[in-house]
Write a protein that holds these residues in place. Structure first.
Motif, PDB file in Angstrom:
ATOM      1  N   GLU A  73     -42.579   6.091  17.242  1.00 32.54           N
ATOM      2  CA  GLU A  73     -42.520   5.630  15.854  1.00 32.54           C
ATOM      3  C   GLU A  73     -43.575   6.323  14.996  1.00 32.54           C
ATOM      4  O   GLU A  73     -43.297   6.800  13.899  1.00 32.54           O
ATOM      5  N   LYS A 112     -32.426   7.233  21.614  1.00 34.51           N
ATOM      6  CA  LYS A 112     -32.282   6.199  20.585  1.00 34.51           C
ATOM      7  C   LYS A 112     -33.172   6.508  19.379  1.00 34.51           C
ATOM      8  O   LYS A 112     -32.738   6.398  18.231  1.00 34.51           O
ATOM      9  N   THR A 132     -31.856   7.315  15.596  1.00 31.71           N
ATOM     10  CA  THR A 132     -32.333   6.472  14.504  1.00 31.71           C
ATOM     11  C   THR A 132     -33.001   7.324  13.425  1.00 31.71           C
ATOM     12  O   THR A 132     -32.759   7.134  12.230  1.00 31.71           O
ATOM     13  N   TYR A 133     -33.841   8.250  13.836  1.00 32.62           N
ATOM     14  CA  TYR A 133     -34.577   9.074  12.879  1.00 32.62           C
ATOM     15  C   TYR A 133     -33.652   9.973  12.062  1.00 32.62           C
ATOM     16  O   TYR A 133     -33.793  10.080  10.854  1.00 32.62           O
TER      17      TYR A 133
END
Length: 133
Positions: free
Chosen positions: A54, A93, A97-98
Motif C-alpha cells: 500500500e 490483487k 487494484t492499483y
C-alpha cells in the motif's frame, strides 16, 4: 542541449547511493524502485506485505503526481517480491487494484532479500507521457 529532469525525495539514501527517484528521457520517465518509506526516508512496515505494498503504491503516486502523469501512462513495471509464492496472490490483487483496467507490461521477480531488513516488495516502472492520461 536537453535539460535533465529528475525527481528526488531528498532522503539520505539518494545521496548515499547516488541515484534519483526518477529521471525523464524525452517522453519517457524511468522510475527507480519504490518501496515503503515515509517523507523522511525511514523504512516502514517491516515484514508486513500488505502495508508495504500500500505504501509503495502511494509513493508511486507521488512520482506520477510530480510529473503530472497518471497510472494509465505506466507502460512497464518490475516487481521484486520476497517469498513470491507466499505473496503471489496479494501481489496480483494489489496490482489489479492499483491499475484497474490498465495493463502495463509487467515482470514479477521472486528475490531472497531487498535493501532493508523486513523489506518484502519494491517496484520500478516506466511512464510514457505521450499516452493519454
Amino acid at each position: 542541449m536537453a535539460t535533465i529532469d529528475v525527481f528526488h525525495y531528498n532522503v539520505s539514501a539518494e545521496s548515499d547511493f547516488g541515484y534519483s527517484q526518477a529521471i525523464r528521457s524525452g517522453e519517457l520517465i524511468h522510475v527507480s524502485g519504490q518501496l515503503s518509506f515515509d517523507e523522511a526516508g525511514e523504512f516502514l512496515h517491516a515484514g508486513d506485505f500488505a502495508a508495504q505494498l500500500e505504501r509503495t503504491y502511494a509513493n508511486m503516486d507521488k512520482v506520477l503526481d510530480h510529473y503530472g502523469a497518471t497510472r494509465n501512462q505506466v507502460v512497464s513495471q518490475i516487481l521484486y517480491v520476497v517469498n513470491l509464492r507466499q505473496n503471489a496472490a496479494a501481489t496480483a490483487k494489489g496490482n489489479l487494484t492499483y491499475f484497474g483496467d490498465h495493463r502495463p507490461a509487467s515482470t514479477v521477480l521472486g528475490v531472497t532479500e531487498l535493501t532493508f531488513p523486513g523489506q518484502v516488495i519494491e517496484i520500478s516502472f516506466v511512464i510514457d507521457t505521450k499516452l493519454p492520461a
